[in-house]
Motif scaffolding. Structure first.
Motif, short mmCIF file in Angstrom:
data_model
loop_
_atom_site.label_atom_id
_atom_site.label_comp_id
_atom_site.label_asym_id
_atom_site.label_seq_id
_atom_site.Cartn_x
_atom_site.Cartn_y
_atom_site.Cartn_z
N LEU A 1 1.07 -1.21 0.00
CA LEU A 1 -0.08 0.03 -0.02
C LEU A 1 0.79 1.16 0.08
N ARG A 2 1.90 1.12 0.14
CA ARG A 2 3.04 1.96 0.01
C ARG A 2 2.95 3.23 1.09
N LEU A 3 2.91 2.41 2.45
CA LEU A 3 2.64 3.18 3.60
C LEU A 3 4.17 3.03 4.40
N ALA A 4 5.02 4.06 3.96
CA ALA A 4 6.30 3.81 4.20
C ALA A 4 6.55 3.97 5.85
N ASP A 5 5.63 4.42 6.55
CA ASP A 5 5.82 4.62 7.96
C ASP A 5 5.25 3.57 8.82
N LEU A 6 4.73 2.58 8.08
CA LEU A 6 4.07 1.56 8.88
C LEU A 6 4.50 0.19 8.41
N GLY A 7 4.22 -0.86 9.19
CA GLY A 7 4.48 -2.15 8.83
C GLY A 7 5.73 -2.80 9.51
N THR A 8 6.64 -2.09 10.14
CA THR A 8 7.48 -2.33 10.96
C THR A 8 7.74 -1.76 12.23
N VAL A 9 8.30 -2.27 13.25
CA VAL A 9 8.58 -1.18 14.38
C VAL A 9 10.25 -0.83 14.45
N GLU A 10 10.45 0.39 13.93
CA GLU A 10 11.72 0.81 13.92
C GLU A 10 11.86 2.39 14.08
N ALA A 11 12.91 2.89 14.34
CA ALA A 11 13.03 4.35 14.46
C ALA A 11 12.50 5.24 13.20
#
Length: 176
Positions: free
Chosen positions: A79-89
């Motif tokens: 979905l091109r949601l670059a700030d979601l999907g993984t937990v990272e800084a």
């Protein structure tokens, strides 16, 4: 849970549906074995639909770890949601805390202890009351407090545009 129990109790043996599921499961297994990136998606409107889809993906042969990646990182990438999907800084701190390990049993994703959006705990009881129209004075107060303390979304006011159909179909990603 009561609604889910009613549905489960009403479940019947339907060979055509079971045959269609078997075809889908075999296709998913083939795609996964070929190294195609799988992303979780659901057309179910029930709140537990993604959990049922994850169990189906494991039943089709994917490991719980593969399913969790499909439901989080791969779905956000698709979905091109670059700030979601993984937990990272640098990413939005949206995640759930579970009562049991989903790597042991994928149905443990249903055992949600708490939910965090942008690093802030979601008052689930207040939210549920608001959605069902059974808000109490206490739940209304919690919602007002949460709104006042909420940090702005790192994405700003708008979501990124959805990829066009041709863009979605051009990569090696399969949405299950």
């Amino acid at each position: 849970e009561e609604e889910l129990k009613k549905l489960q109790d009403a479940a019947t043996d339907r060979p055509p549906v079971q045959q269609a599921f078997a075809i889908q499961a075999r296709n998913l297994a083939k795609l996964n074995a070929a190294g195609i990136r799988i992303a979780l998606g659901t057309d179910g409107s029930a709140s537990w639909s993604p959990h049922a889809e994850m169990a189906d993906m494991v039943a089709a042969g994917m490991t719980p770890a593969q399913v969790i990646v499909a439901a989080t990182r791969n779905a956000a990438d698709f979905l091109r949601l670059a700030d979601l999907g993984t937990v990272e800084a640098g990413k939005s701190a949206d995640f759930v805390v579970l009562e049991a390990n989903p790597l042991d049993d994928i149905t443990n994703t249903r055992r949600i202890a708490s939910v965090y959006l942008r690093g802030t705990a979601v008052e689930r009881a207040a939210l549920s009351a608001r959605w069902t129209g059974r808000a109490t004075r206490r739940s209304a107060q919690v919602l007002v407090r949460a709104k006042k303390n909420r940090s702005p979304s790192p994405r700003g006011a708008s979501m990124p545009p959805m990829p066009r159909q041709s863009e979605r179909d051009s990569g090696l990603t399969a949405s299950y």
